[in-house]
Enzyme design. Structure first.
Site, mmCIF file in Angstrom:
data_model
loop_
_atom_site.group_PDB
_atom_site.id
_atom_site.type_symbol
_atom_site.label_atom_id
_atom_site.label_comp_id
_atom_site.label_asym_id
_atom_site.label_seq_id
_atom_site.Cartn_x
_atom_site.Cartn_y
_atom_site.Cartn_z
ATOM 1 N N ARG A 1 0.833 -1.213 0.000
ATOM 2 C CA ARG A 1 0.000 0.000 0.000
ATOM 3 C C ARG A 1 0.865 1.261 0.000
ATOM 4 O O ARG A 1 0.442 2.326 -0.430
ATOM 5 C CB ARG A 1 -0.989 -0.024 1.178
ATOM 6 C CG ARG A 1 -1.984 1.117 1.176
ATOM 7 C CD ARG A 1 -3.255 0.835 1.982
ATOM 8 N NE ARG A 1 -3.047 -0.017 3.125
ATOM 9 C CZ ARG A 1 -2.475 0.354 4.279
ATOM 10 N NH1 ARG A 1 -2.071 1.599 4.437
ATOM 11 N NH2 ARG A 1 -2.331 -0.499 5.270
ATOM 12 N N TYR B 1 -16.620 13.318 -16.816
ATOM 13 C CA TYR B 1 -16.762 11.867 -16.773
ATOM 14 C C TYR B 1 -17.786 11.543 -15.678
ATOM 15 O O TYR B 1 -17.784 12.191 -14.619
ATOM 16 C CB TYR B 1 -15.391 11.241 -16.456
ATOM 17 C CG TYR B 1 -15.488 9.763 -16.255
ATOM 18 C CD1 TYR B 1 -15.683 8.916 -17.340
ATOM 19 C CD2 TYR B 1 -15.428 9.203 -14.991
ATOM 20 C CE1 TYR B 1 -15.802 7.561 -17.163
ATOM 21 C CE2 TYR B 1 -15.545 7.836 -14.799
ATOM 22 C CZ TYR B 1 -15.736 7.023 -15.896
ATOM 23 O OH TYR B 1 -15.856 5.680 -15.713
ATOM 24 N N LYS C 1 -7.411 3.654 -19.836
ATOM 25 C CA LYS C 1 -7.742 3.999 -21.213
ATOM 26 C C LYS C 1 -6.492 3.999 -22.097
ATOM 27 O O LYS C 1 -5.911 2.944 -22.303
ATOM 28 C CB LYS C 1 -8.473 5.349 -21.223
ATOM 29 C CG LYS C 1 -9.552 5.474 -20.127
ATOM 30 C CD LYS C 1 -10.698 4.501 -20.278
ATOM 31 C CE LYS C 1 -11.616 4.431 -19.079
ATOM 32 N NZ LYS C 1 -12.171 5.685 -18.612
ATOM 33 N N ASP D 1 -8.159 16.520 -16.044
ATOM 34 C CA ASP D 1 -8.276 15.117 -16.427
ATOM 35 C C ASP D 1 -7.842 15.051 -17.890
ATOM 36 O O ASP D 1 -8.551 15.515 -18.779
ATOM 37 C CB ASP D 1 -9.726 14.644 -16.241
ATOM 38 C CG ASP D 1 -9.911 13.171 -16.570
ATOM 39 O OD1 ASP D 1 -9.117 12.632 -17.359
ATOM 40 O OD2 ASP D 1 -10.873 12.562 -16.044
#
Ligand SMILES: *Cc1c(COP(=O)(O)O)cnc(C)c1O
Length: 396
Positions: free
Chosen positions: A56, A109, A206, A181
């Site tokens: 983590r 989005y 993406k 973004d």
């Protein structure tokens, strides 16, 4: 180290691979053997992104991926996440607290829109959404407690453009942060830092990954800011898994090749659709018919693979039916959510977001019933055009 994109994609961050393997191994481990020196171990436990403490906190491949994308986006540092939404939400939560205000866009989005409307407001953070094509609207929306301007360009799904330089300058004037973004453009086509934007986020699911086989996200910014984001991420916990990180690093090596092919295919396909009598409207920033083509050409090196079209019909209901029929008639294009992979995809935004957005919200973000969103892949362009041609021929 070379500073040209194609070389960065293949070689950057190599020093995070401490083995003799040319291709970085997958560090499929949750934890690492402690250093025998307690001072070193304390350092490993507290240093941001330490690659050899606990997953983590960090992982060598995660560091290597972050180095590649930070270099492309011209930021000092970057941090990877399990999804794009994990990156976006953690990046924002590292800036705002209860009582603060964000200026954002009407079109975002869907996950980001939900985060703004349904999550942040519950925690006392207010958001003003403005028309991204209206630069003055951003300035008007700024309040005394504004901490962040959050933008997305080209935006989902209608491919409107936000003026990066104007927003970057506005944020500097008010001594607040700007975040973009950059998923739809990819760093091959657009470098927001060149226009004064502070922070860049991506859904690496993406274009960056590019093969529709992983989910990931990344936040790029200054070293101090990334340290803050890392601290939040240790508490929120959405770290990118070792295998997905390795797949992302592998995908990045061909990013430039893929995006160049996609840019070229998309421009040809958009021009074809623009001329087709059964298509009412085509939105593609690379077409001179796009209302913001000049701005897009100023801030983008290529126009990416996202095309938004409106199928014609006598009324909305007929347009909806035609859009559905077109999807069903296609043989190469796959009807699926997501974008940025090697395969061409097509979706009907009004159906995809039907469950999340009210009719009013859809209208505000410009979604109509006859609208289809295409993510152009790297297939042969003649085959893609032929597929659309035969599918359109079958419409009444
Ligand atoms: C997909 C997407 C996201 C969210 O990314 P996930 O990896 O699905 O969490 C955010 N912004 C844009 C523009 C996207 O296309």
């Amino acid at each position: 180290m070379a500073s040209n994109t194609e070389t960065i994609l293949v070689h950057e961050g190599q020093h995070f691979n401490s083995t003799a393997a040319v291709t970085a191994p997958i560090f499929q481990t949750s934890t690492y053997i402690a250093d025998s020196d307690p001072a070193e171990y304390i350092k490993a436990a507290t240093e941001p992104k330490h690659p050899y403490f606990y997953h983590r906190h960090g992982n060598p491949t995660n560091s290597q991926v972050a180095a590649v994308v930070a270099k492309l986006e011209k930021t000092e540092d970057a941090l990877v996440f399990a999804t794009g939404m994990a990156a976006i939400s953690t990046a924002i939560l590292a800036i705002v607290k209860s009582g603060d205000h964000i200026v954002a866009q009407l079109a975002h989005y869907s996950g980001t829109a939900i985060f703004f409307k349904e999550f942040l407001t519950d925690y006392g953070i207010s958001v003003t959404a403005v028309d991204q094509t209206d630069t003055a609207a951003f300035a008007h929306a700024i309040q005394e407690n504004t901490k962040l301007i959050y933008i997305e360009t080209p935006s989902n799904p209608n491919l409107n453009i936000t003026d990066l330089k104007a927003v970057g300058e506005l944020a500097k004037q008010h001594d607040i942060l700007s975040m973009v973004d950059n998923t739809f453009a990819s760093p091959i086509n657009q470098t927001p830092r060149d226009f004064g934007i502070d922070i860049v986020v991506h859904s690496a699911t993406k274009y960056l990954g590019g093969h529709s086989d992983l989910t990931a996200g990344i936040v790029c910014g200054s070293q101090d800011y990334i340290a803050k984001v890392w601290k939040r991420s240790v508490a929120l916990g959405a770290s990118l898994a070792p295998l997905d990180s390795w797949l992302l690093l592998r995908g990045l090596k061909t990013l430039s090749l893929r995006v160049k092919q996609i840019n070229s295919n998309a421009l040809e396909l958009a021009s074809f659709l623009d001329r087709h009598p059964k298509i009412k409207n085509v939105s593609y920033p690379g077409l001179s018919s796009h209302p913001q083509h000049e701005l897009a050409a100023h801030q983008m090196r290529g126009f990416s693979g996202m095309i938004c079209i409106e199928v014609d019909g006598t009324d909305e209901e007929q347009a909806f039916k035609n859009a559905q029929a077109l999807i069903n008639n296609l043989e190469i294009f796959i009807n699926a959510a997501s974008l940025g992979g090697v395969e061409s995809l097509i979706v009907h935004p009004a159906s995809m977001w039907g469950g999340h957005h009210t009719q009013a919200q859809k209208k505000a973000s410009g979604i109509t019933l006859g609208m289809l969103r295409i993510s152009v892949g790297i297939e042969n362009i003649a085959d893609l055009i032929e597929d659309l041609e035969q599918a359109l021929r079958k419409l009444d």
